[in-house]
Design a protein around this motif. Structure first.
Motif, PDB file in Angstrom:
ATOM      1  N   LEU A 165       0.835  -1.197   0.000  1.00  0.00           N
ATOM      2  CA  LEU A 165       0.000   0.000   0.000  1.00  0.00           C
ATOM      3  C   LEU A 165       0.876   1.255   0.000  1.00  0.00           C
ATOM      4  N   PRO A 166       0.438   2.321  -0.654  1.00  0.00           N
ATOM      5  CA  PRO A 166       1.223   3.559  -0.635  1.00  0.00           C
ATOM      6  C   PRO A 166       1.184   4.206   0.740  1.00  0.00           C
ATOM      7  N   TYR A 167       2.281   4.840   1.122  1.00  0.00           N
ATOM      8  CA  TYR A 167       2.363   5.612   2.369  1.00  0.00           C
ATOM      9  C   TYR A 167       2.723   7.030   1.952  1.00  0.00           C
ATOM     10  N   ASN A 168       1.710   7.872   1.823  1.00  0.00           N
ATOM     11  CA  ASN A 168       1.866   9.210   1.248  1.00  0.00           C
ATOM     12  C   ASN A 168       2.487  10.154   2.269  1.00  0.00           C
ATOM     13  N   THR A 169       3.738  10.544   2.033  1.00  0.00           N
ATOM     14  CA  THR A 169       4.410  11.454   2.943  1.00  0.00           C
ATOM     15  C   THR A 169       5.356  12.356   2.162  1.00  0.00           C
ATOM     16  N   GLY A 170       5.643  13.524   2.715  1.00  0.00           N
ATOM     17  CA  GLY A 170       6.538  14.464   2.056  1.00  0.00           C
ATOM     18  C   GLY A 170       6.701  15.702   2.907  1.00  0.00           C
ATOM     19  N   GLY A 171       7.651  16.542   2.548  1.00  0.00           N
ATOM     20  CA  GLY A 171       7.865  17.786   3.272  1.00  0.00           C
ATOM     21  C   GLY A 171       6.696  18.737   3.132  1.00  0.00           C
TER      22      GLY A 171
END
Length: 392
Positions: A347-353
């Motif tokens: 599953l995607p784990y959507n993260t970012g700055g």
């Protein structure tokens, strides 16, 4: 769960009612979905078992810090003839309001500290420093949003009734003003939150009568009236000859809070990759399927420990959607385990700055001001969920 049935047992979970072209999908068997649900339930249970003095001291210290910033901010605004000091006072009061709304109010009203059995941290009686009545917010947020997360037509947080934030929302010329509406919502965010439970768009469309919302209006009038009196009359009056500068300072502090909370909340719900769902896709979903929807329907923001505190730990929006009633300061320690489960099940784990996420949010706001025929659809990560156990 999730969409138009595939043959026999599976349903596609592509995450947009517009059904954009999907990337190579992840396929989860019935057993995998149930096992994922069990593993997340176990993670929650292990965390609940650890709650105690550490969590109690944490929230005490946050409240102490918030009150310190408020006292310091209001005191420094008595010195408008020293502009740097006055500006620092406005900033301090803004920080106080952010902490009150996000790390204290939002989390306490989720019931994260009900286990302490202390009136000051009880979700049923807590009231926060903003114009929205707590009981109305708990209905629109705790119930409507967290139950129907990102279900188009059910979760009114998708666009807050005024924005087009998903391709599945039918376009009309009104949405050409999407960026303008978003800017106004950001600027007056506490008022937008207050009006949210009113469902004004349904009143305009005749789906809800004014007499049906009279109790809501009365509650809004009482709470907003007290808040306006406090921020814009009493505290400015207490500063005597500095009434105007204190009034301006309080407006500035509320604006700081509004801009920040809007940005954090939108970064957790609307950046590129966050998916939405239809009512058909989510009908009669199991616990495991509910967890999958929460993971796909939210996003995290990377940052320092101080950044996480100032966001009310909603920078860990994925963990918050999975475990909304766990103390939010626990989310950073849960995040690696949640990410490991996402990796395990594909599953995607959507993260970012912050700047990456907020940039994609505003990009979406501008893009969705136009009809889909002019903008096209972005590929999404598809997840096919098997809803029935296959016979051996």
């Amino acid at each position: 769960m999730f969409g138009i049935p595939l043959p026999a047992v599976s349903l596609p979970f592509f995450g947009s009612s517009a059904k954009a072209e999907a990337l190579t999908p992840t396929v989860l068997s019935y057993e995998q979905v149930q096992e994922l649900g069990r593993e997340l339930d176990e993670l929650r249970a292990r965390t609940v078992a650890k709650l105690g003095d550490t969590d109690r001291e944490y929230i005490y210290n946050i409240v102490k810090t918030q009150r310190g910033f408020e006292i310091a901010g209001r005191a420094m605004m008595y010195l408008p003839f020293l502009p740097p000091v006055w500006l620092a006072g406005v900033g301090a009061l803004g920080v106080s309001k952010i902490l009150d709304n996000m790390e204290i109010g939002h989390n306490v009203m989720h019931g994260q500290y009900d286990w302490m059995r202390e009136p000051g941290f009880n979700s049923e009686v807590f009231e926060w420093d903003t114009v929205c009545p707590a009981d109305q917010w708990k209905h629109s947020h705790n119930y409507m949003h967290h139950t129907f997360t990102n279900i188009v037509g059910k979760d009114r947080d998708i666009g807050y009734g005024i924005l087009r934030m998903d391709e599945g929302q039918k376009w009309n010329p009104y949405y050409l003003g999407n960026p303008v509406y978003a800017f106004l919502l950001m600027t007056f965010f506490e008022w937008g939150v207050m009006l949210h439970d009113l469902e004004s768009e349904n009143i305009i469309q005749g789906k809800r009568k004014w007499h049906d919302v009279k109790p809501l209006l009365q509650g809004m009038w009482r709470k907003a009236g007290r808040q306006v009196l406090k921020d814009y009359v009493i505290f400015p009056a207490l500063s005597g000859p500095f009434f105007v500068t204190t009034l301006v300072g309080n407006v500035g502090a509320n604006l700081i809070r509004n801009l920040w909370t809007y940005s954090i909340i939108f970064c957790g719900h609307f950046p590129t990759g966050v998916q939405t769902f239809t009512e058909e896709e989510t009908a009669d979903e199991s616990r495991g399927e509910w967890y999958v929807r929460q993971m796909l329907g939210s996003a995290n923001i990377e940052g320092s420990p101080l950044f996480h505190i100032m966001s009310g730990n909603l920078s860990h929006q994925i963990e918050h959607h999975l475990f909304p009633d766990l103390p939010a300061h626990r989310y950073p320690e849960l995040a690696p385990e949640v990410k490991a489960l996402c990796d395990k099940y594909g599953l995607p784990y959507n993260t970012g700055g912050f700047f990456k996420q907020i940039g994609s949010v505003w990009g979406k706001i501008f893009k969705l001001a136009l009809p889909n025929s002019l903008t096209g659809s972005e590929p999404t990560v598809g997840v096919i969920v098997e809803r029935k156990k296959v016979a051996a």
